[in-house]
Scaffold this active site. Structure first.
Site, PDB file in Angstrom:
ATOM      1  N   SER A   3       0.990  -1.567   0.166  1.00  0.00           N
ATOM      2  CA  SER A   3       0.015   0.389  -0.204  1.00  0.00           C
ATOM      3  C   SER A   3       0.599   1.293  -0.493  1.00  0.00           C
ATOM      4  O   SER A   3       2.070   1.240   0.310  1.00  0.00           O
ATOM      5  CB  SER A   3      -0.842  -0.136   1.402  1.00  0.00           C
ATOM      6  OG  SER A   3      -0.111   0.725   2.604  1.00  0.00           O
ATOM      7  N   ASP A   4       0.444   2.585  -0.860  1.00  0.00           N
ATOM      8  CA  ASP A   4       1.153   3.523  -0.484  1.00  0.00           C
ATOM      9  C   ASP A   4       0.599   3.909   1.410  1.00  0.00           C
ATOM     10  O   ASP A   4       0.194   3.542   1.970  1.00  0.00           O
ATOM     11  CB  ASP A   4       0.546   4.327  -1.535  1.00  0.00           C
ATOM     12  CG  ASP A   4       1.230   6.068  -1.656  1.00  0.00           C
ATOM     13  OD1 ASP A   4       2.265   6.236  -0.501  1.00  0.00           O
ATOM     14  OD2 ASP A   4       0.981   6.925  -2.259  1.00  0.00           O
ATOM     15  N   TRP A   5       1.858   5.509   1.502  1.00  0.00           N
ATOM     16  CA  TRP A   5       1.642   4.961   3.005  1.00  0.00           C
ATOM     17  C   TRP A   5      -0.255   5.918   3.312  1.00  0.00           C
ATOM     18  O   TRP A   5      -0.291   6.626   3.273  1.00  0.00           O
ATOM     19  CB  TRP A   5       2.255   5.746   3.408  1.00  0.00           C
ATOM     20  CG  TRP A   5       4.332   5.129   3.473  1.00  0.00           C
ATOM     21  CD1 TRP A   5       4.921   5.832   4.888  1.00  0.00           C
ATOM     22  CD2 TRP A   5       4.218   4.430   3.111  1.00  0.00           C
ATOM     23  NE1 TRP A   5       6.335   4.920   4.692  1.00  0.00           N
ATOM     24  CE2 TRP A   5       6.084   4.088   3.441  1.00  0.00           C
ATOM     25  CE3 TRP A   5       4.044   3.587   1.691  1.00  0.00           C
ATOM     26  CZ2 TRP A   5       6.627   2.776   3.121  1.00  0.00           C
ATOM     27  CZ3 TRP A   5       4.839   2.174   1.418  1.00  0.00           C
ATOM     28  CH2 TRP A   5       6.185   2.341   1.999  1.00  0.00           C
TER      29      TRP A   5
END
Ligand SMILES: *[C@@H]1O[C@H](CO)[C@@H](O)[C@H](O)[C@H]1NC(C)=O
Ligand SMILES: *[C@@H]1O[C@H](CO)[C@@H](O)[C@H](O)[C@H]1NC(C)=O
Ligand SMILES: *[C@@H]1O[C@H](CO)[C@@H](O)[C@H](O)[C@H]1NC(C)=O
Ligand SMILES: *[C@@H]1O[C@H](CO)[C@@H](O)[C@H](O)[C@H]1NC(C)=O
Ligand SMILES: *[C@@H]1O[C@H](CO)[C@@H](O)[C@H](O)[C@H]1NC(C)=O
Ligand SMILES: *[C@@H]1O[C@H](CO)[C@@H](O)[C@H](O)[C@H]1NC(C)=O
Ligand SMILES: *[C@@H]1O[C@H](CO)[C@@H](O)[C@H](O)[C@H]1NC(C)=O
Ligand SMILES: *[C@@H]1O[C@H](CO)[C@@H](O)[C@H](O)[C@H]1NC(C)=O
Ligand SMILES: CC(=O)N[C@H]1CO[C@H](CO)[C@@H](O)[C@@H]1O
Length: 871
Positions: free
Chosen positions: A290-292
Site C-alpha cells: 500500500s501507499d503510506w
C-alpha cells in the site's frame, strides 16, 4: 463507511450535502462510476517464467513460518517505527531482520553520502534504453549499500494525464510506450543490483489534489473520501495499464497501490484493478504494497489483493492496524483464508529471493529520521538509543553517469545558430535558477521550496544532495578556462544591473528560469503539489522578455517538471536558443555546460508536448471538489487522447511537439523497409490455475497468539501480530468485531478452487498472453549524419492503427543512435501483436482491427519523413 468494500456500498452511504452546487446535484443524479468485484485473489503460479527458483526458495522458507511470523512480514511496524520510511516485522527465529522499504525514484531519500539522479522525466528525454537501465542499476547499488530491500520506484502513475500534475517528473512521459520501456529498464537495473523495485502508483494516480481526504481537509476542502479516477476499460488497457504490463514482464518484485479510488473503489482494495488486471490478466507474481496510509480496510483489502500494508498503522502513529493483530484474528476466524496470507508471504519472499537477497542480510546502516550518528532506533517513540547512522558513502562514481544522463536528457528546442558556444567574449548569466539556494541545496525539507536552481523537485520522490553544481559555478569555471569575461546576476529582479550588463557590446546572455511542482503534502507558493498554472515562476517570462529586448543573443534555459508556456517569447528574434534541461540532479551545471559548449551534442527529445495555452491540452487537474463531501469525481472522458494524441486529433498547432529536439549536426532519413514475420494466429489462453496452495499449518488456539510473556520487549506504538487477550473482540479493539465473512466479503472471496485463466493472460508468462509479444513486423530505415560533427539521433517509429477512434499516430519504438559525420546507421524496430492491437472490452482481449495500418519513421511525432503500409 471505511469498511465499505464494494463501491456500491460506498455510493449508498455517500452523504449528500445540503450545500451542493447545481453541478454537484447533477453529478448525484446520475450514477457514480462503479468497479466490478473480482474474486478470489489470484495465488502465485509455481511455473511463472523467471520466478520458478524464487518460488521454490520462498516455498521452502514460508513453509517453516508460524502464522504470527507470516503476519509480521505483511505488516509495517508503524510510521517512524524503524530506520526506513517503511519496515515490516522480522522473523528472529529464522534469522530474517526487518525488511527496509525506502524512497525514492531519484536516490535515497533521507540518506547521507548518496547521489541525486536526474528525474524520471529527464531520463525519459534521453530516449536511451541503456542510460535508463544504468540509472536504475546505480540507484539500486546505492540502496543496496545502505541496507535497503525495496526501492520505492520507478513511477508510471502518474503517467502525466495533465501537464499540471505535481508528480509527473517522478514518472517518465505521457506516452505509454516511452514510459513502459523506461519503467522496465529501470526495474531491470534496480533488481540486477539486488534490490526489489516497487513500481508505483497503481493506478490512475494522476493528480495530487484530493488524493487523500485528510490532506485535502488540511487545505480547507471539506471532503471525506479520496478522489475517484473514473476510467473506461479500453483507456485503462491502452494507456494507464500499458507501462505496468511492461514492468510486470520485466519481473518487477513489488507494486504500490495508490491513494486514489478507481471507479469509487480505493486503489488498495479495488479487486478489479488488483485481482483482475494486475494479478490475473498481467500475471503479476510479486507483492502489492500500500501507499503510506492508503489502506482503509482489513480483511477486505486482503481478499482484494493487497499483500503488505505500509507503514502498518491505521493512520500515522495510532499504534493500531487494519492488519497486525487484526490479520492474525481474521485468519483465525476464517475471514481471510489461510491460502491468502500464505500467498501474501510467498509473494514477498519470492520477490526477495528473485532479486538474489538472502536471509543473512547486512544491517540497515542509515536512519531516515535523523542524521545523528546515535539516536532512537524507534524514532516515533524515542526508544532504544543506539548507533543508527554509519554514514556509508555509496556514491561510487555515479556523478559521471548523472552528468551524462542530465546532458543527454537536455532538449535543444530552438537554435538559430548561437549554439554551441565557442569561447564567447562576454557571458552574462541571469536568473535565480542559475544560482544556489543561499541556505544550502538541502535547506528545504524534501526540497519543498523553489529557491536557486531547480536541481530536484519536491516531495517523497526527492533525495538529499551530496553537492549541487549550479549553472553559475560550472559556466564560470568554463569561462575562466576560455578567457571569457563572465558576470552573473543570480536574481530575476535585479533588472537595472542586468540591463547594464546585457546591453554591453559582445554580451551573450543566458537566462535561467524554472517551474516547480511536487507531492501534495507540501504547498509551495500556493501550489498544493500540482502546479496552479503552466507559467514560469518568479516572473520568469518578464525576465526573459526584458533581456531579449536588450540583447540580440539571448539564450533561455528552462528547468521544469513539465511543459511551461513559452508562447509569448519563443519566436522572439533576439532569443537565439531555448533549452529544456528538466530536473537534472546534482550535476546540473556541468550537464548544461556540456550541452551549451557542444561537448555533448544535444540529442534529448521532449517527452511531452509544449502547447500554446493551458486550455490547449484538453485535460486539467480537478482543483475543486465536485461531489459535495463525497469523493471528487475525475472523469477521464478524453480516453487515450492525452498529450500529442490530443493535439493531433484536431491537428491543433503546438509550440514544440512530442519527440522534438535539435542537434548541432543534421540527419537525413531514407529507405524504410518493412518485413513481415509469420507469427501465426492469436490463441487465447485456456485452462485453469492450480488450486490455492497453503504452506505450513497453524494452531487455532488463541492462547498461542498472545504477546510472549517472558521478557518481551514491547515497543510503544509498534504494530505487532500478537493478541492482547484470548477474547478476540477485546484483542481486536473493533466495536464491530464478529461480523462474519459472509456479512462483509463479496461472493468467491474465499474460493480456493482452480480458477479459469483469462484469455488475455499468459499461461506462465508475466505481462499477459505470450502471443501479444509475437513479432509481426520488423521495420528498418537508414539514418545519415549529413553534418560535419558526430552526433546522436533519436529516430522514432509511430503507427497509425487506422480506426476512427484511434489516435492519428502512436509511438511504438525509438532508439538513440550515435552516428559519425557522413556515416549511415540502421534504425530497427520490431512491432509486436500488442503494438498493433486495440483492447476490445466486449471480448476482454487485444484484437487487431480491420482498419488499414501504417508505420511512420521520423524525428518527432510531427516530422514523420518516412512511411509504409503494414500489409
Ligand atoms: C470503470 O467503469 C468503466 C465504465 O463502466 C468500466 O469500463 C471499467 O472497466 C471500470 N474500471 C474499473 C477499474 O472498475
Ligand atoms: C515480529 O517482529 C517484531 C519486530 O521486528 C519482533 O520483535 C517479533 O519477535 C516478531 N515476531 C515473531 C513471531 O517473529
Ligand atoms: C482492528 O481494526 C479496526 C478497524 O477495522 C480498528 O478500529 C482497530 O483499532 C484495530 N485493532 C488493532 C488492535 O489494531
Ligand atoms: C474476524 O476478524 C476480523 C479482524 O479483526 C474482524 O473484522 C471480523 O469481524 C472477525 N469475524 C468474525 C466472524 O469473528
Ligand atoms: C564586439 O563588439 C564590437 C562592437 O560592437 C564589434 O566591433 C566586434 O566585432 C565584437 N566582437 C565579437 C567577437 O563579437
Ligand atoms: C504561476 O505560479 C507561479 C508559482 O506559484 C507564480 O510565481 C506565478 O506568478 C503564477 N503565474 C501567474 C500568471 O499567475
Ligand atoms: C533585439 O535587441 C536589440 C538590441 O541589440 C534591440 O534594439 C531590439 O529592440 C531587440 N528586438 C526586439 C524585438 O526586442
Ligand atoms: C494540419 O496542419 C498542417 C499545418 O497547419 C497542415 O499543413 C495540414 O494540411 C493539416 N492537416 C489536416 C489533416 O488538416
Ligand atoms: C492494541 C493494544 O491493546 N495494545 C496493548 C497490548 O498490550 C500492551 C502491553 O500490555 C499495551 O502496551 C498495548 O497498548
Amino acid at each position: 463507511m471505511r469498511q465499505a468494500l464494494v463501491s456500491l456500498a460506498l455510493l449508498a452511504s455517500s452523504p449528500v450535502s445540503a450545500a451542493v452546487t447545481a453541478r454537484d446535484a447533477q453529478l448525484h443524479q446520475r450514477e457514480l462510476a462503479t468497479s466490478d468485484p473480482f474474486y478470489p485473489s489470484p495465488w502465485m503460479n509455481p511455473e511463472a517464467n523467471g520466478w520458478e527458483d524464487a518460488y521454490a526458495k520462498a516455498k521452502a522458507f514460508v513453509s517453516q513460518l508460524t502464522l504470527l511470523e507470516k503476519v509480521n512480514l505483511t505488516t509495517g511496524i508503524g510510521w517512524q517505527g524503524g530506520q526506513c520510511v517503511g519496515n515490516v516485522g522480522s522473523v528472529p527465529r529464522l534469522g530474517l531482520r526487518s525488511l527496509c522499504m525506502q524512497d525514492s525514484p531519484v536516490g535515497i531519500r533521507f540518506g547521507d553520502y548518496v547521489s541525486v539522479f536526474p528525474s524520471g522525466q529527464t531520463t525519459a528525454a534521453t530516449f536511451d534504453k541503456g542510460l535508463m537501465n544504468r540509472r536504475g542499476n546505480a540507484m539500486g547499488q546505492e540502496h543496496k549499500g545502505k541496507g535497503v530491500n525495496v526501492l520505492l520506484g520507478p513511477v508510471a502513475g502518474p503517467i502525466g494525464r495533465t501537464p499540471e500534475g505535481g508528480r509527473n517528473w517522478e514518472g517518465f512521459s505521457p506516452d505509454p510506450v516511452l514510459t513502459g520501456i523506461a519503467l522496465a529498464e529501470t526495474i531491470k537495473g534496480i533488481q540486477d543490483a539486488g534490490v526489489i523495485a516497487c513500481a508505483k502508483h497503481f493506478i490512475a494516480n494522476e493528480q495530487e489534489h484530493f488524493r487523500q481526504s485528510g490532506e485535502a481537509q488540511g487545505y480547507g476542502f471539506d471532503i471525506s473520501e479520496s478522489l475517484s479516477s473514473n476510467i473506461d476499460d479500453k483507456t485503462m488497457h491502452e494507456l494507464y495499464l500499458w507501462p505496468f504490463a511492461d514492468g510486470v514482464r520485466a519481473g518487477v518484485g513489488a507494486i504500490m497501490c495508490s491513494y486514489n479510488q478507481i471507479n469509487n473503489s480505493y486503489g488498495c482494495q479495488n479487486s478489479k484493478t488488483l485481482n483482475n488486471l494486475l494479478k490475473n490478466e498481467l500475471g503479476f507474481q510479486g507483492f502489492v504494497m500500500s501507499d503510506w496510509q492508503a489502506q482503509h480496510t482489513g480483511a477486505a483489502s486482503a481478499v482484494a489483493g493487497l499483500d503488505m500494508t505500509m507503514p502498518g498503522d491505521t493512520s500515522f502513529n495510532t499504534g493500531l492496524s487494519y492488519w497486525g493483530t487484526n490479520l492474525t484474528l481474521a485468519v483465525l476466524n476464517g475471514t481471510v483464508p489461510e491460502y491468502r496470507i500464505d500467498d501474501m508471504v510467498m509473494r514477498i519472499m519470492a520477490a526477495f529471493f528473485k532479486t538474489g537477497q538472502t536471509l543473512d542480510l547486512p544491517p540497515i546502516n542509515f536512519d531516515s529520521w535523523t542524521t545523528d550518528t546515535f539516536g532512537p532506533l524507534h524514532f516515533a517513540v524515542n526508544e532504544d538509543r543506539q548507533q543508527i547512522n554509519w554514514h556509508v558513502n555509496v556514491q561510487d562514481n555515479h556523478g559521471s553517469l548523472i552528468r551524462e544522463i542530465a546532458a543527454k536528457g537536455t532538449v535543444l528546442l530552438k537554435n538559430t545558430g548561437s549554439l554551441p558556444l565557442n569561447k564567447p567574449k562576454f557571458l552574462v548569466v541571469v536568473g535565480d535558477d542559475a544560482g544556489p539556494n543561499p541556505a544550502g541545496p538541502n535547506a528545504c525539507p524534501d526540497r519543498g521550496c523553489d529557491v536557486g536552481t531547480l536541481g530536484m523537485a519536491w516531495g517523497s520522490g526527492s533525495a538529499n544532495f551530496p553537492y549541487l553544481i549550479t549553472p553559475d559555478a560550472a559556466l564560470q569555471a568554463q569561462a575562466i578556462k576560455d578567457g571569457t569575461r563572465y558576470e552573473s546576476v543570480l536574481s530575476n529582479y535585479q533588472l537595472d544591473q542586468t540591463k547594464a550588463l546585457v546591453t554591453q557590446a559582445n554580451a551573450t546572455a543566458i537566462v535561467f528560469v524554472n517551474a516547480d511542482s511536487g507531492e501534495g503534502y507540501i504547498n509551495v507558493d500556493g501550489n498544493e503539489g500540482d502546479r496552479k498554472n503552466l507559467t514560469l515562476w518568479h516572473d520568469g517570462d518578464a525576465l526573459i522578455k526584458s533581456v531579449a529586448g536588450w540583447n540580440p543573443n539571448t539564450i533561455v534555459v528552462i528547468h521544469s517538471t513539465g511543459p511551461v508556456l513559452v508562447t509569448d517569447w519563443y519566436d522572439h528574434p533576439n532569443i537565439t536558443a531555448i533549452l529544456w534541461a528538466g530536473v537534472p540532479g546534482q550535476e546540473s551545471g556541468n550537464a548544461i555546460t556540456d550541452v551549451l559548449y557542444g561537448k555533448v551534442n544535444p540529442s534529448g527529445r521532449s517527452p511531452f508536448t509544449w502547447g500554446p495555452t493551458r486550455e490547449s491540452y484538453g485535460t486539467d487537474v480537478l482543483y475543486t471538489p465536485n461531489n459535495g463531501k463525497g469523493a471528487p469525481q475525475q472523469a477521464f472522458s478524453e480516453g487515450v487522447f492525452i498529450d500529442y494524441r490530443h493535439f493531433d486529433r484536431t491537428n491543433a498547432s503546438v509550440i514544440y511537439e512530442f519527440g522534438h529536439g535539435l542537434s548541432y549536426t543534421t540527419f537525413q532519413y531514407s529507405n524504410i523497409q518493412v518485413v513481415k514475420s509469420n507469427a501465426g494466429a492469436y490463441k487465447p489462453t485456456t485452462g485453469t490455475t492450480i488450486p490455492a496452495p497453503t504452506f505450513g499449518s497453524f494452531s487455532k488456539d488463541l492462547k498461542d497468539y498472545l504477546f510472549p510473556s517472558d521478557q518481551f520487549r514491547y515497543i510503544t506504538q509498534y504494530i505487532y501480530p500478537y493478541l492482547n487477550s484470548t477474547d478476540p473482540a477485546k484483542a481486536s479493539l473493533d466495536p464491530h468485531y464478529g461480523k462474519t465473512a459472509a456479512e462483509f466479503l463479496p461472493p468467491h472471496a474465499l474460493d480456493s478452487n482452480p480458477q479459469p485463466l483469462l484469455r488475455s493472460s499468459g499461461k506462465n508468462e508475466p505481462g499477459g498472453n505470450r502471443q501479444l509479444y509475437d513479432i509481426l513486423y520488423t521495420v528498418t530505415a537508414d539514418i545519415t549524419n549529413t553534418g560535419s560533427i558526430v552526433g546522436a539521433e533519436v529516430p522514432q517509429l509511430y503507427v497509425s492503427l487506422g480506426g476512427p477512434d484511434d489516435p492519428k499516430v502512436v509511438l511504438r519504438g525509438f532508439d538513440r543512435i550515435r552516428i559519425d559525420p557522413g556515416k549511415t546507421a540502421q534504425f530497427r524496430v520490431t512491432l509486436t501483436r500488442r503494438d498493433l492491437s486495440n483492447w476490445d472490452p466486449a471480448i476482454q482481449d487485444w484484437v487487431i482491427s480491420k482498419y488499414p495500418k501504417k508505420v511512420y519513421i521520423g524525428r518527432s511525432s510531427r516530422k514523420l519523413e518516412l512511411s509504409a503500409d503494414l500489409a
